[in-house]
Motif scaffolding. Structure first.
Motif, PDB file in Angstrom:
ATOM      1  N   GLU A   1       0.828  -1.213   0.000  1.00 25.82           N
ATOM      2  CA  GLU A   1       0.000   0.000   0.000  1.00 25.82           C
ATOM      3  C   GLU A   1       0.859   1.259   0.000  1.00 25.82           C
ATOM      4  O   GLU A   1       0.532   2.237  -0.672  1.00 25.82           O
ATOM      5  N   LEU A   2       1.961   1.238   0.741  1.00 27.74           N
ATOM      6  CA  LEU A   2       2.862   2.390   0.758  1.00 27.74           C
ATOM      7  C   LEU A   2       3.425   2.660  -0.628  1.00 27.74           C
ATOM      8  O   LEU A   2       3.467   3.802  -1.078  1.00 27.74           O
ATOM      9  N   GLU A   3       3.845   1.605  -1.294  1.00 32.09           N
ATOM     10  CA  GLU A   3       4.403   1.747  -2.632  1.00 32.09           C
ATOM     11  C   GLU A   3       3.346   2.263  -3.609  1.00 32.09           C
ATOM     12  O   GLU A   3       3.596   3.182  -4.388  1.00 32.09           O
ATOM     13  N   GLU A   4       2.154   1.684  -3.538  1.00 32.52           N
ATOM     14  CA  GLU A   4       1.070   2.076  -4.445  1.00 32.52           C
ATOM     15  C   GLU A   4       0.648   3.530  -4.217  1.00 32.52           C
ATOM     16  O   GLU A   4       0.471   4.298  -5.168  1.00 32.52           O
ATOM     17  N   LEU A   5       0.515   3.923  -2.952  1.00 29.60           N
ATOM     18  CA  LEU A   5       0.121   5.300  -2.645  1.00 29.60           C
ATOM     19  C   LEU A   5       1.184   6.307  -3.055  1.00 29.60           C
ATOM     20  O   LEU A   5       0.859   7.396  -3.525  1.00 29.60           O
ATOM     21  N   SER A   6       2.441   5.960  -2.889  1.00 27.38           N
ATOM     22  CA  SER A   6       3.491   6.905  -3.278  1.00 27.38           C
ATOM     23  C   SER A   6       3.474   7.137  -4.784  1.00 27.38           C
ATOM     24  O   SER A   6       3.623   8.267  -5.244  1.00 27.38           O
ATOM     25  N   VAL A   7       3.227   6.097  -5.571  1.00 32.17           N
ATOM     26  CA  VAL A   7       3.132   6.247  -7.024  1.00 32.17           C
ATOM     27  C   VAL A   7       1.905   7.081  -7.390  1.00 32.17           C
ATOM     28  O   VAL A   7       1.972   7.991  -8.221  1.00 32.17           O
ATOM     29  N   GLN A   8       0.767   6.794  -6.761  1.00 28.25           N
ATOM     30  CA  GLN A   8      -0.467   7.524  -7.058  1.00 28.25           C
ATOM     31  C   GLN A   8      -0.342   9.007  -6.696  1.00 28.25           C
ATOM     32  O   GLN A   8      -0.746   9.878  -7.472  1.00 28.25           O
ATOM     33  N   LEU A   9       0.222   9.293  -5.538  1.00 32.57           N
ATOM     34  CA  LEU A   9       0.383  10.690  -5.125  1.00 32.57           C
ATOM     35  C   LEU A   9       1.355  11.433  -6.029  1.00 32.57           C
ATOM     36  O   LEU A   9       1.156  12.608  -6.349  1.00 32.57           O
ATOM     37  N   GLU A  10       2.401  10.760  -6.463  1.00 36.97           N
ATOM     38  CA  GLU A  10       3.355  11.368  -7.395  1.00 36.97           C
ATOM     39  C   GLU A  10       2.666  11.697  -8.714  1.00 36.97           C
ATOM     40  O   GLU A  10       2.872  12.764  -9.289  1.00 36.97           O
ATOM     41  N   ASP A  11       1.805  10.787  -9.190  1.00 34.23           N
ATOM     42  CA  ASP A  11       1.043  11.034 -10.422  1.00 34.23           C
ATOM     43  C   ASP A  11       0.097  12.214 -10.260  1.00 34.23           C
ATOM     44  O   ASP A  11      -0.051  13.043 -11.158  1.00 34.23           O
ATOM     45  N   ILE A  12      -0.569  12.294  -9.121  1.00 31.82           N
ATOM     46  CA  ILE A  12      -1.502  13.398  -8.861  1.00 31.82           C
ATOM     47  C   ILE A  12      -0.764  14.725  -8.860  1.00 31.82           C
ATOM     48  O   ILE A  12      -1.200  15.702  -9.476  1.00 31.82           O
ATOM     49  N   LEU A  13       0.361  14.787  -8.162  1.00 30.90           N
ATOM     50  CA  LEU A  13       1.126  16.035  -8.122  1.00 30.90           C
ATOM     51  C   LEU A  13       1.675  16.398  -9.497  1.00 30.90           C
ATOM     52  O   LEU A  13       1.733  17.573  -9.862  1.00 30.90           O
ATOM     53  N   GLY A  14       2.047  15.402 -10.290  1.00 32.51           N
ATOM     54  CA  GLY A  14       2.499  15.661 -11.654  1.00 32.51           C
ATOM     55  C   GLY A  14       1.386  16.253 -12.505  1.00 32.51           C
ATOM     56  O   GLY A  14       1.603  17.177 -13.297  1.00 32.51           O
ATOM     57  N   PHE A  15       0.182  15.746 -12.335  1.00 31.11           N
ATOM     58  CA  PHE A  15      -0.962  16.272 -13.069  1.00 31.11           C
ATOM     59  C   PHE A  15      -1.264  17.705 -12.651  1.00 31.11           C
ATOM     60  O   PHE A  15      -1.566  18.565 -13.487  1.00 31.11           O
TER      61      PHE A  15
END
Length: 95
Positions: free
Chosen positions: A23-37
């Motif tokens: 979950e930590l790995e998945e959330l870090s990727v998702q949050l990075e994508d959100i901030l990139g957007f």
């Protein structure tokens, strides 16, 4: 801002949320994508776009605010799950 697994783990600790390694790995990727957007959105030139509250031309339809007679107290309290005299009863939430 760089989002990594350690930052997500720290924030989860502050929020008292238990997360697995996956979950930590998945959330870090998702949050990075959100901030990139969000960064992409910041680059868009919106200077020539007029502000709108809705994309469709909708207008509110308001009725006249006229006083009317209230419901009788017995009818108001008729379906109340808990009554205390002429008031609604509510569960105690503060001890």
């Amino acid at each position: 801002m760089q989002i990594n697994k350690e930052l997500v783990e720290y924030i989860a600790h502050l929020a008292r949320i238990g997360l697995s390694e996956e979950e930590l790995e998945e959330l870090s990727v998702q949050l990075e994508d959100i901030l990139g957007f969000i960064e992409k959105l910041k680059k868009i030139d919106i200077g020539k776009i007029s502000p709108t509250s809705h994309i469709l031309p909708i207008n509110n339809v308001f009725r006249e605010d006229e006083p009317v007679e209230s419901l009788p107290l017995s009818e108001v309290l008729n379906n109340a799950p808990l009554k205390e005299g002429s008031f609604f009863g509510v569960p105690k939430v503060i001890e």
